[in-house]
Design a protein around this motif. Structure first.
Motif, PDB file in Angstrom:
ATOM      1  N   ALA A 123      20.363   9.474  21.972  1.00  0.00           N
ATOM      2  CA  ALA A 123      20.587   7.979  21.674  1.00  0.00           C
ATOM      3  C   ALA A 123      21.770   7.284  21.266  1.00  0.00           C
ATOM      4  N   GLY A 124      23.282   8.587  21.544  1.00  0.00           N
ATOM      5  CA  GLY A 124      24.020   8.198  20.610  1.00  0.00           C
ATOM      6  C   GLY A 124      25.350  10.163  20.656  1.00  0.00           C
ATOM      7  N   ASP A 125      26.424   9.716  19.790  1.00  0.00           N
ATOM      8  CA  ASP A 125      27.229  10.804  19.264  1.00  0.00           C
ATOM      9  C   ASP A 125      26.952  10.691  17.875  1.00  0.00           C
ATOM     10  N   THR A 126      27.702  11.106  17.140  1.00  0.00           N
ATOM     11  CA  THR A 126      27.894  11.660  16.478  1.00  0.00           C
ATOM     12  C   THR A 126      28.147  10.388  15.539  1.00  0.00           C
ATOM     13  N   ALA A 127      29.068   9.740  16.281  1.00  0.00           N
ATOM     14  CA  ALA A 127      29.996   8.744  15.514  1.00  0.00           C
ATOM     15  C   ALA A 127      28.631   7.319  14.978  1.00  0.00           C
ATOM     16  N   THR A 128      27.759   7.205  16.304  1.00  0.00           N
ATOM     17  CA  THR A 128      26.505   6.380  16.533  1.00  0.00           C
ATOM     18  C   THR A 128      25.652   6.931  15.160  1.00  0.00           C
ATOM     19  N   LEU A 129      25.119   8.303  14.866  1.00  0.00           N
ATOM     20  CA  LEU A 129      24.095   8.564  14.429  1.00  0.00           C
ATOM     21  C   LEU A 129      24.628   8.342  12.389  1.00  0.00           C
ATOM     22  N   LEU A 130      26.054   8.212  12.734  1.00  0.00           N
ATOM     23  CA  LEU A 130      25.879   8.013  10.524  1.00  0.00           C
ATOM     24  C   LEU A 130      26.269   6.501  11.099  1.00  0.00           C
TER      25      LEU A 130
ATOM     26  N   ASN B 154      28.144  28.714  14.511  1.00  0.00           N
ATOM     27  CA  ASN B 154      28.339  28.989  12.769  1.00  0.00           C
ATOM     28  C   ASN B 154      28.820  27.977  12.172  1.00  0.00           C
ATOM     29  N   GLN B 155      30.230  28.263  12.388  1.00  0.00           N
ATOM     30  CA  GLN B 155      31.172  27.614  12.257  1.00  0.00           C
ATOM     31  C   GLN B 155      30.638  25.919  12.507  1.00  0.00           C
ATOM     32  N   ILE B 156      31.111  25.609  13.743  1.00  0.00           N
ATOM     33  CA  ILE B 156      30.098  24.421  13.494  1.00  0.00           C
ATOM     34  C   ILE B 156      29.110  23.657  13.118  1.00  0.00           C
ATOM     35  N   ARG B 157      27.516  24.811  13.243  1.00  0.00           N
ATOM     36  CA  ARG B 157      27.539  24.122  12.349  1.00  0.00           C
ATOM     37  C   ARG B 157      27.237  23.740  11.269  1.00  0.00           C
ATOM     38  N   ARG B 158      28.328  24.546  10.347  1.00  0.00           N
ATOM     39  CA  ARG B 158      28.435  23.714   8.572  1.00  0.00           C
ATOM     40  C   ARG B 158      28.947  22.778   8.670  1.00  0.00           C
ATOM     41  N   ASN B 159      30.348  22.786   9.769  1.00  0.00           N
ATOM     42  CA  ASN B 159      30.844  21.517   9.727  1.00  0.00           C
ATOM     43  C   ASN B 159      30.487  20.257   9.417  1.00  0.00           C
ATOM     44  N   LYS B 160      29.162  20.449  10.639  1.00  0.00           N
ATOM     45  CA  LYS B 160      28.942  19.195  10.982  1.00  0.00           C
ATOM     46  C   LYS B 160      27.620  18.599   9.799  1.00  0.00           C
ATOM     47  N   GLN B 161      27.308  19.421   9.503  1.00  0.00           N
ATOM     48  CA  GLN B 161      25.480  20.110   8.119  1.00  0.00           C
ATOM     49  C   GLN B 161      26.577  19.070   6.888  1.00  0.00           C
ATOM     50  N   ARG B 162      27.409  19.103   7.059  1.00  0.00           N
ATOM     51  CA  ARG B 162      28.757  19.355   5.565  1.00  0.00           C
ATOM     52  C   ARG B 162      29.415  17.729   5.791  1.00  0.00           C
ATOM     53  N   GLY B 163      29.355  17.799   6.672  1.00  0.00           N
ATOM     54  CA  GLY B 163      29.625  16.027   6.781  1.00  0.00           C
ATOM     55  C   GLY B 163      28.805  14.722   6.879  1.00  0.00           C
ATOM     56  N   LEU B 164      27.370  15.358   7.613  1.00  0.00           N
ATOM     57  CA  LEU B 164      26.542  14.298   7.281  1.00  0.00           C
ATOM     58  C   LEU B 164      26.173  13.955   5.738  1.00  0.00           C
TER      59      LEU B 164
ATOM     60  N   ASP C 192      14.196  10.149   8.836  1.00  0.00           N
ATOM     61  CA  ASP C 192      13.658  10.602   7.454  1.00  0.00           C
ATOM     62  C   ASP C 192      14.144  11.670   6.998  1.00  0.00           C
ATOM     63  N   GLY C 193      15.361  12.534   7.825  1.00  0.00           N
ATOM     64  CA  GLY C 193      15.300  13.795   7.921  1.00  0.00           C
ATOM     65  C   GLY C 193      16.575  14.151   9.220  1.00  0.00           C
ATOM     66  N   ILE C 194      17.163  15.049   8.992  1.00  0.00           N
ATOM     67  CA  ILE C 194      18.575  15.250  10.096  1.00  0.00           C
ATOM     68  C   ILE C 194      18.659  16.735  10.124  1.00  0.00           C
ATOM     69  N   VAL C 195      18.511  17.027  11.504  1.00  0.00           N
ATOM     70  CA  VAL C 195      19.013  18.511  11.421  1.00  0.00           C
ATOM     71  C   VAL C 195      20.260  18.847  11.890  1.00  0.00           C
ATOM     72  N   VAL C 196      21.295  19.407  12.218  1.00  0.00           N
ATOM     73  CA  VAL C 196      22.540  19.839  12.824  1.00  0.00           C
ATOM     74  C   VAL C 196      21.403  20.714  13.846  1.00  0.00           C
ATOM     75  N   ALA C 197      21.259  21.288  15.154  1.00  0.00           N
ATOM     76  CA  ALA C 197      20.666  21.864  16.476  1.00  0.00           C
ATOM     77  C   ALA C 197      21.785  22.641  16.823  1.00  0.00           C
ATOM     78  N   VAL C 198      23.027  23.450  16.460  1.00  0.00           N
ATOM     79  CA  VAL C 198      24.282  23.826  17.632  1.00  0.00           C
ATOM     80  C   VAL C 198      24.482  24.999  17.312  1.00  0.00           C
ATOM     81  N   GLY C 199      24.830  26.632  17.600  1.00  0.00           N
ATOM     82  CA  GLY C 199      24.454  27.321  17.331  1.00  0.00           C
ATOM     83  C   GLY C 199      25.509  28.338  17.023  1.00  0.00           C
TER      84      GLY C 199
END
Length: 209
Positions: free
Chosen positions: A46-53, A69-79, A60-67
């Motif tokens: 439906a969109g990119d990270t900016a759209t989601l933000l 590890n470092q990128i997943r951490r950065n994305k999850q912490r930002g959200l 009701d919930g969000i999961v970062v599905a990035v294999g």
């Protein structure tokens, strides 16, 4: 119940499928390759990270599905900082002890086992058929790959990766950012930031940040 998944990848498909089986009514993907990437299997992107933000409150919930590890951490912490409700997703066929702890944003896939007094940190992946035995500890944003086995009391560091079909002896420590190669048999502690392979596992290189 609506779930947003950031990361429209193959891994994301497994997260989405798991979420549906776990009772989420609707799954919507977001990915920074959008709008070029508009579909991930049967699911809409439906969109990119900016759209989601901009639309966090509608989920009701969000999961970062990035294999990665470092990128997943950065994305999850930002959200999370932006007010997103980070949730864990557990496949109904997984065996997860009532006496274990699963951190926000972690995913536990089909036929995985997490036994008593094991602690899975934030944003971890316990992949298909993996075994996390009693009293294990998985540091935040680590990944235990398909059919890997951690015997009792193993500690896996922040951002570490345990490869598919590997096995780690009881009470071993796998250091922060370390990589355990596929099929490795780990009988000694693994220092931070190295890659080990083989049986018994030996260091082949240092991981570069």
């Amino acid at each position: 119940m609506r779930l947003a998944i950031l990361g429209a990848s193959g891994h994301g498909k497994v997260v989405a499928d798991t979420a549906g089986l776990a009772g989420w009514d609707e799954v919507v993907f977001f990915d920074d390759a959008w709008p070029k990437l508009a579909q991930n299997g049967p699911w809409v992107v439906a969109g990119d990270t900016a759209t989601l933000l901009k639309d966090l409150k509608s989920f009701d919930g969000i999961v970062v599905a990035v294999g990665n590890n470092q990128i997943r951490r950065n994305k999850q912490r930002g959200l999370a900082v932006s007010g997103g409700r980070i949730v864990s997703v557990v496949h109904p066929s997984a065996s997860v002890s009532q006496y274990s702890a699963i951190g926000a944003g972690s995913v536990i896939f089909a036929n995985a086992v997490v036994n008593a007094d094991a602690e899975v940190g934030e944003g971890c992946i316990v992949n298909t058929g993996a075994v996390v035995e009693h009293d294990c500890f998985l540091g935040d944003f680590s990944h235990v790959s398909p059919n890997a086995v951690l015997a009792g009391g193993v500690k896996v560091g922040l951002l570490a990766w345990v490869g598919g079909c590997s096995s780690v002896r009881q009470l071993i420590e796998v250091g922060e950012g370390a990589v355990v190669g596929m099929g490795a048999v780990v009988t000694k502690n693994v220092p931070p930031g190295v890659t080990v392979v083989g049986n018994p596992a030996r260091v082949i290189e240092s991981c570069k940040g």
